[in-house]
Structures are given as C-alpha cells and as structure tokens.
Design an enzyme around this catalytic site. Structure first.
Site, PDB file in Angstrom:
ATOM      1  N   CYS A 135      -2.559   4.427  -2.256  1.00  0.00           N
ATOM      2  CA  CYS A 135      -1.208   4.928  -2.469  1.00  0.00           C
ATOM      3  C   CYS A 135      -1.034   5.151  -3.978  1.00  0.00           C
ATOM      4  CB  CYS A 135      -0.177   3.911  -1.964  1.00  0.00           C
ATOM      5  SG  CYS A 135       1.526   4.368  -2.389  1.00  0.00           S
ATOM      6  N   ASP A 142      -4.931   2.821   1.778  1.00  0.00           N
ATOM      7  CA  ASP A 142      -4.541   3.508   3.009  1.00  0.00           C
ATOM      8  C   ASP A 142      -5.809   3.815   3.793  1.00  0.00           C
ATOM      9  OD1 ASP A 142      -1.712   3.724   2.622  1.00  0.00           O
ATOM     10  OD2 ASP A 142      -2.091   5.245   1.097  1.00  0.00           O
ATOM     11  N   VAL A 157     -20.838  22.364   7.723  1.00  0.00           N
ATOM     12  CA  VAL A 157     -20.887  21.318   6.716  1.00  0.00           C
ATOM     13  C   VAL A 157     -21.953  20.301   7.122  1.00  0.00           C
ATOM     14  CG1 VAL A 157     -19.062  19.872   7.756  1.00  0.00           C
ATOM     15  CG2 VAL A 157     -19.509  19.753   5.280  1.00  0.00           C
ATOM     16  N   GLU A 158     -22.714  19.843   6.158  1.00  0.00           N
ATOM     17  CA  GLU A 158     -23.738  18.825   6.401  1.00  0.00           C
ATOM     18  C   GLU A 158     -23.046  17.468   6.423  1.00  0.00           C
ATOM     19  OE1 GLU A 158     -26.272  15.850   6.222  1.00  0.00           O
ATOM     20  OE2 GLU A 158     -25.364  16.270   4.280  1.00  0.00           O
ATOM     21  N   SER A 159     -23.301  16.669   7.448  1.00  0.00           N
ATOM     22  CA  SER A 159     -22.501  15.464   7.694  1.00  0.00           C
ATOM     23  C   SER A 159     -22.669  14.371   6.642  1.00  0.00           C
ATOM     24  CB  SER A 159     -22.779  14.906   9.091  1.00  0.00           C
ATOM     25  OG  SER A 159     -24.137  14.572   9.231  1.00  0.00           O
ATOM     26  N   HIS A 198      -0.899  10.935   1.458  1.00  0.00           N
ATOM     27  CA  HIS A 198      -1.628  11.356   2.653  1.00  0.00           C
ATOM     28  C   HIS A 198      -1.688  12.873   2.784  1.00  0.00           C
ATOM     29  CE1 HIS A 198      -1.249   7.211   3.560  1.00  0.00           C
ATOM     30  NE2 HIS A 198      -0.379   7.242   4.555  1.00  0.00           N
ATOM     31  N   GLU A 199      -0.529  13.498   2.645  1.00  0.00           N
ATOM     32  CA  GLU A 199      -0.438  14.954   2.826  1.00  0.00           C
ATOM     33  C   GLU A 199      -1.323  15.686   1.814  1.00  0.00           C
ATOM     34  OE1 GLU A 199       3.587  13.108   3.890  1.00  0.00           O
ATOM     35  OE2 GLU A 199       2.099  12.852   2.285  1.00  0.00           O
TER      36      GLU A 199
END
Length: 142
Positions: free
Chosen positions: A59, A66, A81-83, A100-101
């Site tokens: 936060c 979080d 995307v490569e994991s 968060h947003e």
C-alpha cells in the site's frame, strides 16, 4: 520450428530476483504457436488463461502488504508471454508501493506493449483489507 531460441530467463541456471520496482524489461515473449502455419495448418484459434496466485505489492500510504491473484485472459496475436519472465516481472512489484488499480493498469499496459494481443483482460483479485475485497480489471482490444 523452435519458438524459444531467444528466451533469456527460461533455462538460466541463476535467476536474478528483483523486488523493489516494477520492471517491464523482465518480460519476454515467444512466437504464438497458433499464428504459425507450420504448427497450425488448420488455423485453429486459441486463447490463454494465466492465473498467478502469489502477487504482492505494498500500500503506498501505509506500507502494508497487499496480496492478490492476478488473472490474465488473452487472445494472442503474434506473441505469447513466457511464464517464467511473467513470474519475475510480477515479483518485481513485491516491495513497491502502488494502489491496486494502478498495479493492474500497469500490468495490462506492459503486456499490451510487449505482445500486441488481439484482446487482453488483466484482473487483480486482491484479498480483503478493512473487510473490502477489491478486484480491479483492465481490458484492451486491438
């Protein structure tokens, strides 16, 4: 056809973990097998669902951690995307303070910049803080 020749993180015996600041340069991509006629002679379509249950950030006001599951639903274009690189990228948020947003918006934009998918949705399923669960979602369509 070898789709994975240019990857740097996958198979590297020493992994450098960075937790202090989100870093899109950690993300890697490989050619989408669905877009390769040699692999996909019938032109079948495909989508990806990626669930990353160990996301953490801080936060920006309180410094408290979080926790979230990041869910990515994507119809890829030319790239996937490569994991492992995705895991390293998401881990780079660990000690970074951001709402968060903003985290979800940043993740979606970084993936769009890297992959140019046909469609992508990134959702953050954050655990409740103060009794309120927050699940922000970002979406982009070509």
């Amino acid at each position: 056809m070898d789709l994975h020749t240019d990857l740097q993180s996958l198979g590297n015996k020493k992994t450098d973990y960075r937790y202090d600041e989100p870093d899109a340069s950690l993300l890697e991509r490989f050619p989408n097998p669905y877009a390769q006629s040699a692999i996909n002679p019938n032109g079948v379509t495909g989508s990806l669902n990626i669930s990353c249950p160990e996301f953490t950030s801080l936060c920006p006001v309180t410094g408290q951690p979080d926790f979230a599951t990041i869910v990515i639903d994507m119809v890829p274009g030319e790239w996937c995307v490569e994991s492992k690189s995705l895991k390293l990228y998401l881990g780079s948020f660990r000690m970074h303070g951001e709402f968060h947003e903003s985290c979800i918006c940043r993740i979606c934009n970084d993936l769009v910049n890297l992959l140019q998918p046909r469609h992508i949705v990134v959702e953050g399923r954050f655990t409740p803080r103060g009794g309120i669960p927050l699940w922000p979602k970002a979406e982009w369509r070509a």
